[in-house]
Write an enzyme that holds these catalytic residues in place. Structure first.
Site, short mmCIF file in Angstrom:
data_model
loop_
_atom_site.label_atom_id
_atom_site.label_comp_id
_atom_site.label_asym_id
_atom_site.label_seq_id
_atom_site.Cartn_x
_atom_site.Cartn_y
_atom_site.Cartn_z
N SER A 1 -76.99 -23.68 52.36
CA SER A 1 -76.84 -22.28 52.72
C SER A 1 -76.77 -21.34 51.52
O SER A 1 -77.71 -21.26 50.75
CB SER A 1 -75.60 -22.14 53.59
OG SER A 1 -75.56 -20.86 54.14
N HIS A 2 -75.63 -20.69 51.33
CA HIS A 2 -75.50 -19.67 50.28
C HIS A 2 -75.14 -20.27 48.93
O HIS A 2 -75.01 -19.54 47.95
CB HIS A 2 -74.43 -18.66 50.70
CG HIS A 2 -73.12 -19.34 50.96
ND1 HIS A 2 -72.91 -20.11 52.08
CD2 HIS A 2 -71.98 -19.39 50.24
CE1 HIS A 2 -71.68 -20.59 52.05
NE2 HIS A 2 -71.09 -20.18 50.94
N ASP B 1 -80.45 -20.14 53.66
CA ASP B 1 -81.09 -20.74 54.83
C ASP B 1 -81.37 -19.74 55.95
O ASP B 1 -81.72 -20.12 57.06
CB ASP B 1 -80.25 -21.90 55.36
CG ASP B 1 -78.86 -21.47 55.79
OD1 ASP B 1 -78.35 -20.48 55.26
OD2 ASP B 1 -78.29 -22.13 56.68
N ASP C 1 -79.46 -17.65 57.74
CA ASP C 1 -78.60 -17.37 58.89
C ASP C 1 -77.61 -16.23 58.64
O ASP C 1 -76.99 -15.72 59.58
CB ASP C 1 -77.88 -18.64 59.38
CG ASP C 1 -77.05 -19.31 58.31
OD1 ASP C 1 -77.02 -18.81 57.17
OD2 ASP C 1 -76.43 -20.35 58.63
N ARG C 2 -77.46 -15.80 57.39
CA ARG C 2 -76.53 -14.69 57.12
C ARG C 2 -77.28 -13.38 56.96
O ARG C 2 -78.48 -13.37 56.67
CB ARG C 2 -75.76 -14.94 55.83
CG ARG C 2 -74.87 -16.14 55.89
CD ARG C 2 -74.01 -16.21 54.65
NE ARG C 2 -73.12 -17.35 54.78
CZ ARG C 2 -71.97 -17.48 54.15
NH1 ARG C 2 -71.56 -16.54 53.32
NH2 ARG C 2 -71.22 -18.55 54.33
N LYS D 1 -76.15 -18.64 63.71
CA LYS D 1 -76.20 -17.24 63.32
C LYS D 1 -77.59 -16.95 62.78
O LYS D 1 -78.31 -17.86 62.40
CB LYS D 1 -75.10 -16.91 62.33
CG LYS D 1 -75.05 -17.74 61.07
CD LYS D 1 -73.78 -17.39 60.31
CE LYS D 1 -73.70 -18.07 58.96
NZ LYS D 1 -73.05 -19.38 59.00
N ASP E 1 -79.37 -15.07 53.35
CA ASP E 1 -78.94 -16.10 52.42
C ASP E 1 -79.94 -17.25 52.28
O ASP E 1 -81.06 -17.17 52.80
CB ASP E 1 -77.56 -16.63 52.82
CG ASP E 1 -77.62 -17.46 54.10
OD1 ASP E 1 -78.50 -17.17 54.93
OD2 ASP E 1 -76.80 -18.37 54.27
C1 VG1 Z 1 -68.16 -20.17 55.16
C2 VG1 Z 1 -67.82 -18.96 56.00
C3 VG1 Z 1 -67.96 -19.30 57.47
C4 VG1 Z 1 -69.39 -19.82 57.73
C5 VG1 Z 1 -69.69 -20.98 56.82
C6 VG1 Z 1 -71.10 -21.47 56.95
O1 VG1 Z 1 -67.27 -21.23 55.44
O2 VG1 Z 1 -66.53 -18.50 55.71
O3 VG1 Z 1 -67.66 -18.18 58.24
O4 VG1 Z 1 -69.52 -20.22 59.07
O5 VG1 Z 1 -69.49 -20.59 55.46
O6 VG1 Z 1 -72.03 -20.46 56.68
P1 VG1 Z 1 -65.99 -21.55 54.54
O7 VG1 Z 1 -65.39 -22.78 55.14
O8 VG1 Z 1 -66.49 -21.73 53.14
O9 VG1 Z 1 -65.09 -20.36 54.62
V1 VG1 Z 1 -73.46 -20.84 55.88
O10 VG1 Z 1 -74.45 -19.48 55.92
O11 VG1 Z 1 -72.86 -21.39 54.45
O12 VG1 Z 1 -74.08 -22.11 56.78
CO CO Z 2 -76.37 -19.84 55.60
#
Ligand code: VG1
Ligand code: CO
Length: 543
Positions: free
Chosen positions: A113-114, A279, A281-282, A376, A277
């Protein structure tokens, strides 16, 4: 072709976090590491022989290699067909769309992801079920349990599939269909939003800038904004996906998407800015010199949902993660629909959407989505905003000011302390828990603590219980501070502090959140002993 059974030893650290297993690329490159986890997925889900799997990732370094390994393992494990995105690429929401549209048994998504990518960056893998959503905890727990006792995995010795050519290939008796990664998703978007109205908006002087951050959404944004909606080519930036995201941090927030932020806060700024981001989804939404918090974005979408054709019949309900502000709750109340509060992570929304209890979901972490898929969805949120703006013809700032005048403003901010020593971060959480008995009634400046707890959630659909999901300190006036440890990082611990205060007074709605929340920020540091326990006095990232 022969199926090989390779003997292996368990790794002890394959516990999926908030969203799948995320580790350094170098960890995944260890012999058998990826294979062990994939076999644990296959052992756990027990797909019937000949089942179909969807497969794709965000295109980061190691994506292609991992795809080839997983294809060979899928063939050896009896899958009949795998739908794989061209080039091995599928954004997370597009993968969810493919799983649902082609009714596959499930899907494997490769993404961190990010998190940064590249040889020294991160890699990740997660399993999504037939509804298109991230596997619930029951399944991820079982995968982890399997990974701790695994002794062998199955793989074929076949050659690699050409991932860049659309078409069907045979791999040891299994069909591999390389599908267009963008088309199905773009079609779904066109079915939900008023593309004619958005096209008109984008051709009547309204200027937008979308930052794909050199991540997966580049090709999707080009197809949708440029080809289908007629936006000028310079509406996109960083739209070529790179394996290391151009050495950037593909996290759409005010810190990491600074290039876009500078444009939207500069001279002659566009009317609208957005980013997504790694992938896809954000999403981050910006106006001309204006930032929309993700919590407010969810509330605005809910309040204006009927303006989009896909939601013209109204929404059944809203769900938000616990640390997300209560802005959406106020809208739900006025619409007379339920609002659910779930733990952090998209996997908790799936049951509510499947049961038809909610239509829109959101997280404060730049995540917004609906029941069109079970993830998302960054571009979906951007299109929803454009659809609303195309009908309302107001600036982003004016829209928010009117929204707050109607519902009041939940002033909100999140402060992240990244890369803390794990012990220090755990120490802060333990210290807060130890004070649960004495905190209620305690006064800090103009705030008095009402209650505090460690959030736990009982899923209203299947009754499953998730405990210790974040510490909530609730004040008498409805303000709140939440402390939570991240479950997506790969190094040390990240402590997140979520701050929220309700402001009904219109004359204070223009205030910067950091100014409006200054006193609460001090209180958060005081009651957690953060400075003494971690040696830090400033957050790494403020959103
Ligand atoms: C973070 C965010 C959470 C989100 C998750 C995955 O998790 O706070 O809201 O669902 O990332 O998003 P954490 O446990 O680091 O707070 V993504 O776009 O990284 O799949
Ligand atoms: Co993501």
């Amino acid at each position: 072709m022969t199926i090989q059974t390779i003997s292996t030893q368990p790794f002890t650290d394959q516990k999926p976090g908030t969203s799948g297993l995320r580790k350094r690329v170098t960890v995944f490159q260890q012999p058998h590491y990826l294979e062990n986890f994939v076999q644990s997925i296959f052992d756990t889900i027990d797909a019937p022989p000949g089942a179909t799997l969807a497969l794709g990732g965000d295109g980061r370094y190691y994506n292609r290699k991992a795809i080839q390994i997983i294809l060979k393992m899928a063939a050896a494990n009896g899958f009949g067909r795998v739908l794989v995105g061209q080039g091995g690429i599928l954004s997370t929401p597009a993968a969810s769309c493919v799983i649902r549209k082609y009714r596959t048994f499930g899907g494997i998504i490769l993404s961190a992801s990010h998190n940064p990518g590249g040889p020294d960056g991160d890699f990740g893998i997660k399993y999504n079920t037939a509804n298109g959503g991230p596997a619930p905890e029951k399944i991820t727990d079982a995968i982890f349990a399997n990974s701790k006792k695994i002794s062998e995995y199955k793989i074929t010795d076949s050659i690699d599939i050409p991932l860049d050519i659309l078409g069907t290939f045979e791999l040891s008796g299994m069909q591999v269909e390389v599908i267009d990664a963008v088309g199905d998703y773009a079609e779904l978007m066109a079915s939900l939003f008023d593309f004619a109205a958005i096209r008109l908006l984008l051709n009547s002087g309204f200027r937008m800038k979308f930052d794909a951050m050199h991540a997966v959404t580049g090709p999707y944004a080009r197809e949708i904004f440029i080809n289908r909606l007629g936006a000028p080519a310079d509406s996109l930036m960083n739209a070529v996906p790179l394996e290391d995201f151009g050495r950037g941090h593909p996290d759409p927030n005010l810190t990491y998407a600074h290039e876009l932020v500078e444009i939207l806060y500069g001279d002659n700024a566009p009317d609208f800015g957005a980013a997504s981001d790694g992938d896809g989804d954000r999403n981050m939404i910006l106006g001309d010199h204006f930032f929309v918090t993700p919590s407010d974005s969810l509330a605005v979408l809910a309040a204006n949902a009927r303006l989009a054709p896909g939601y013209a019949q109204g929404i059944a309900g809203i769900a938000r993660s616990m640390p997300t502000s209560a802005a959406a709750d106020r809208v739900a109340e006025e619409l007379g629909i339920p609002c659910f509060e779930t733990p952090t992570g998209w996997k908790f929304f799936g049951n509510l959407m499947d049961a038809g209890k909610v239509t829109l979901c959101g997280e404060e972490s730049f995540g917004t989505g609906s029941d069109h898929v079970r993830e998302k969805d960054g571009l979906w949120a951007v299109l929803f905003w454009l659809n609303i703006l195309a009908i309302k013809r107001q600036s982003v700032e004016a829209l928010l000011m009117r929204h707050w005048a109607r519902f009041g403003r939940n002033v909100y901010s999140r402060h992240d302390y990244e890369g803390l020593p794990t012990e220090a971060a755990n120490g802060v959480m333990q210290y807060l828990r130890a004070n649960f008995n004495t905190l209620p009634g305690a006064r800090f400046g103009r705030y008095t603590v009402d209650t505090c707890d460690d959030f736990s959630y009982t899923d209203p659909v299947d009754g499953s219980v998730s405990t210790a999901q974040g510490i909530r300190i609730m004040f008498k006036d409805g303000s709140r501070i939440v402390f939570r440890l991240s479950g997506t990082g790969t190094e040390g611990a990240t402590l997140r502090i979520y701050l929220e205060a309700y402001e009904p007074d219109t004359s204070r709605h223009h205030l910067d959140a950091q100014v409006a929340l200054a006193e609460m920020i001090e209180i958060a540091l005081e009651l957690s002993e953060l400075k003494i326990r971690t040696g830090r006095d400033k957050p790494t990232v403020i959103t």
